[in-house]
Design an enzyme around this catalytic site. Structure first.
Site, PDB file in Angstrom:
ATOM      1  N   SER A  68       0.395  -0.955  -0.041  1.00  0.00           N
ATOM      2  CA  SER A  68      -0.015  -0.343  -0.278  1.00  0.00           C
ATOM      3  C   SER A  68       0.620   1.106  -0.093  1.00  0.00           C
ATOM      4  O   SER A  68       0.478   2.061  -0.133  1.00  0.00           O
ATOM      5  CB  SER A  68      -0.491   0.080   1.361  1.00  0.00           C
ATOM      6  OG  SER A  68      -1.869  -0.576   1.007  1.00  0.00           O
ATOM      7  N   LYS A  71       0.031   3.679  -2.699  1.00  0.00           N
ATOM      8  CA  LYS A  71      -1.059   4.404  -3.453  1.00  0.00           C
ATOM      9  C   LYS A  71      -0.833   6.098  -3.283  1.00  0.00           C
ATOM     10  O   LYS A  71      -1.427   6.299  -4.676  1.00  0.00           O
ATOM     11  CB  LYS A  71      -2.010   3.828  -2.037  1.00  0.00           C
ATOM     12  CG  LYS A  71      -2.291   2.212  -2.301  1.00  0.00           C
ATOM     13  CD  LYS A  71      -3.647   2.202  -0.714  1.00  0.00           C
ATOM     14  CE  LYS A  71      -3.730   0.724  -0.799  1.00  0.00           C
ATOM     15  NZ  LYS A  71      -4.880   0.505   0.695  1.00  0.00           N
ATOM     16  N   TYR A 195      -3.722  -3.605 -10.054  1.00  0.00           N
ATOM     17  CA  TYR A 195      -3.811  -3.499  -8.487  1.00  0.00           C
ATOM     18  C   TYR A 195      -2.280  -4.377  -7.853  1.00  0.00           C
ATOM     19  O   TYR A 195      -1.312  -3.813  -7.113  1.00  0.00           O
ATOM     20  CB  TYR A 195      -4.737  -2.905  -7.915  1.00  0.00           C
ATOM     21  CG  TYR A 195      -4.705  -3.479  -6.005  1.00  0.00           C
ATOM     22  CD1 TYR A 195      -4.692  -1.927  -5.520  1.00  0.00           C
ATOM     23  CD2 TYR A 195      -5.075  -4.178  -5.098  1.00  0.00           C
ATOM     24  CE1 TYR A 195      -4.302  -1.804  -4.195  1.00  0.00           C
ATOM     25  CE2 TYR A 195      -4.772  -3.884  -3.452  1.00  0.00           C
ATOM     26  CZ  TYR A 195      -4.465  -2.628  -3.764  1.00  0.00           C
ATOM     27  OH  TYR A 195      -4.526  -2.553  -2.494  1.00  0.00           O
ATOM     28  N   TYR A 247      -4.838   5.019   7.729  1.00  0.00           N
ATOM     29  CA  TYR A 247      -5.865   4.346   7.755  1.00  0.00           C
ATOM     30  C   TYR A 247      -6.537   5.194   9.208  1.00  0.00           C
ATOM     31  O   TYR A 247      -6.350   6.024   9.516  1.00  0.00           O
ATOM     32  CB  TYR A 247      -5.669   2.780   7.892  1.00  0.00           C
ATOM     33  CG  TYR A 247      -4.928   2.038   6.802  1.00  0.00           C
ATOM     34  CD1 TYR A 247      -5.559   2.739   5.343  1.00  0.00           C
ATOM     35  CD2 TYR A 247      -4.051   1.713   7.231  1.00  0.00           C
ATOM     36  CE1 TYR A 247      -4.365   1.517   4.544  1.00  0.00           C
ATOM     37  CE2 TYR A 247      -3.390   1.107   5.800  1.00  0.00           C
ATOM     38  CZ  TYR A 247      -3.639   0.973   4.597  1.00  0.00           C
ATOM     39  OH  TYR A 247      -2.564   0.841   3.824  1.00  0.00           O
ATOM     40  N   VAL A 265       1.127  -2.935   3.875  1.00  0.00           N
ATOM     41  CA  VAL A 265       1.638  -4.133   4.816  1.00  0.00           C
ATOM     42  C   VAL A 265       2.800  -5.258   5.360  1.00  0.00           C
ATOM     43  O   VAL A 265       3.695  -6.750   5.264  1.00  0.00           O
ATOM     44  CB  VAL A 265       0.980  -5.343   4.258  1.00  0.00           C
ATOM     45  CG1 VAL A 265      -0.568  -5.023   5.248  1.00  0.00           C
ATOM     46  CG2 VAL A 265      -0.231  -5.613   3.351  1.00  0.00           C
TER      47      VAL A 265
END
Ligand code: GLN
Length: 413
Positions: A68, A71, A195, A247, A265
């Site tokens: 991530s 992103k 992705y 998050y 992660v």
């Protein structure tokens, strides 16, 4: 041998690693089976300044999948290509306060709440390359873009990609939901395949530091010198990292660390301070939010030790008025201005000097010691001589002396 002048920075990073080795807890991600093979003791940190200087410690050269952390960079590429208005038709900009893989879409619009959670990130990837691109083409746009941020070629970890593709049904579910809501820019299969490949690119803490430093540097990679995205895209991305990057831990993070950041992660975290530096950390064990336990600890330690919180009150700025001298010739006052003039500096100059401008005196604003005039200051100062007009005997009330032309010099877009 003489000590290297950079040693204090390197030993500060070493000291931070020493401190966090005492921090235990967390677990290596296992919901993507291949990630469970990561070495839980691997630990690295790198810092790159916006002048392109690199410092690192520990396993800063060890490769892991970006996950991530990709992103914000994919988002930057999307807003740079399509503009923020077009992109926000598909994805919102609000913190979700929910886990990264939450099944949540805005009820009225069908948009994922933000581009940092999986649903929003899959939509961003679906937009890249345009509506006609297949998964290969979209994955290539992402990889090439991320390579420009990192300043080197990035390799796909085939085993992680295969592992994620075979277990990624929750992400497929998010893609189908956004597809049915009309916000996905491709089919669910194309979007998730691209992705998964995006998340499986191999990076190091050093790469992450350079990528973050590129955002900190207004979109120009400070090591390669290449402009990767425009200044607006870099700022929008940094803003989303600030509100959503960690998050459902983003609020606590903003209080305790205070740096725009993004976790993954695979164990990586990027953080940055606009105009100053980018940091990359690597340590695989994750907390309940999916953020690296030791990565969070490293950044908290760095922020506290070196006073890096972006909202820290830095104390009163040096006055922009270096000196004020009244000459006997015609009642003229010369104000020598200095430094980096921003909005509040321009406001101070005009407010403090206003009483000196009248019918009998004229004011010279000397910009020769000013290093830069920010856009906001320029707007406040522009047209001042014209606006205040002439003295009773026809002389200009305000004269600008600007031998270096700083008032005309604009920051690159
Ligand atoms: N590829 C991972 C997933 O989609 C990324 C999640 C993360 O790093 N938080 O589940």
């Amino acid at each position: 041998m003489a000590a290297d002048l950079r040693d204090p920075v390197r030993s500060a990073l070493d000291a931070v690693l020493g401190t966090v080795r005492e921090v235990h807890g967390g677990a290596v991600a296992s919901y993507i089976p291949e990630l469970a093979k990561a070495d839980p003791d691997a630990l690295g940190v790198a810092l790159v300044s916006t002048r392109g200087m690199l410092h690192d410690a520990g396993d800063a050269g060890a490769e892991f999948t970006i996950q991530s952390v990709s992103k914000p960079f994919a988002f930057a590429l999307a807003v740079d290509t399509f503009g923020i208005d077009e992109v926000t038709k598909h994805v919102g900009l609000e913190p979700s306060g929910e886990p990264f893989n939450a099944i949540s879409l805005e009820p009225a619009t069908g948009r994922p709440l933000n581009p940092m959670i999986n649903a929003g990130a899959i939509v961003i990837t679906s937009l890249l390359g345009g509506p006609d691109a297949d998964a290969d083409a979209k994955a290539a746009v992402v990889r090439t873009g991320l390579e420009r941020f990192a300043g080197r070629d990035l390799v796909l970890a085939q085993d992680v990609y295969a592992s994620e593709a075979s277990t990624g049904d929750r992400n497929r579910a998010l893609a189908y939901l956004t597809r049915s809501a009309g916000t996905l820019g491709a089919t669910a299969e194309i979007a998730t395949d691209a992705y998964f490949r995006q998340c499986s690119l191999l990076v190091t803490a050093r790469d992450l530091a350079i990528m973050a430093a590129t955002l900190a540097n207004g979109g120009v990679n400070p090591v390669s010198g290449e402009r990767v995205v425009g200044k607006d895209a870099a700022r929008w991305t940094t803003a989303v990292m600030t509100s959503c990057g960690m998050y459902d831990a983003s609020g606590t993070w903003l209080v305790h660390v205070g740096l725009p950041a993004k976790s993954g992660v695979g164990g990586g975290i990027v953080a940055l301070q606009p105009g100053q530096f980018g940091i990359g950390t690597f340590s695989p064990p994750l907390d309940a939010q999916g953020n690296s336990v030791r990565g969070v600890a490293m950044l908290q330690e760095l922020s506290t030790r070196f006073d890096l919180h972006m909202l820290e009150h830095r104390g009163a700025q040096l006055s922009p008025i270096a000196s004020l001298e009244r000459s006997d010739v015609g009642g003229e006052t010369v104000a020598v201005l200095r430094g980096d003039l921003k909005f509040a500096g321009a406001e101070e100059v005009l407010t403090r000097l206003a009483p000196l401008v009248g019918d009998d005196g004229c004011l010279v604003l000397d910009f020769s010691a000013v290093t830069r005039v920010a856009e906001g200051a320029r707007r406040v100062l522009s047209g001042v001589p014209e606006r205040v007009g002439l003295t009773a005997d026809g002389r200009p009330r305000v004269v600008i002396r600007d031998p270096e032309g700083v008032l005309e010099r604009r920051d690159p877009a």
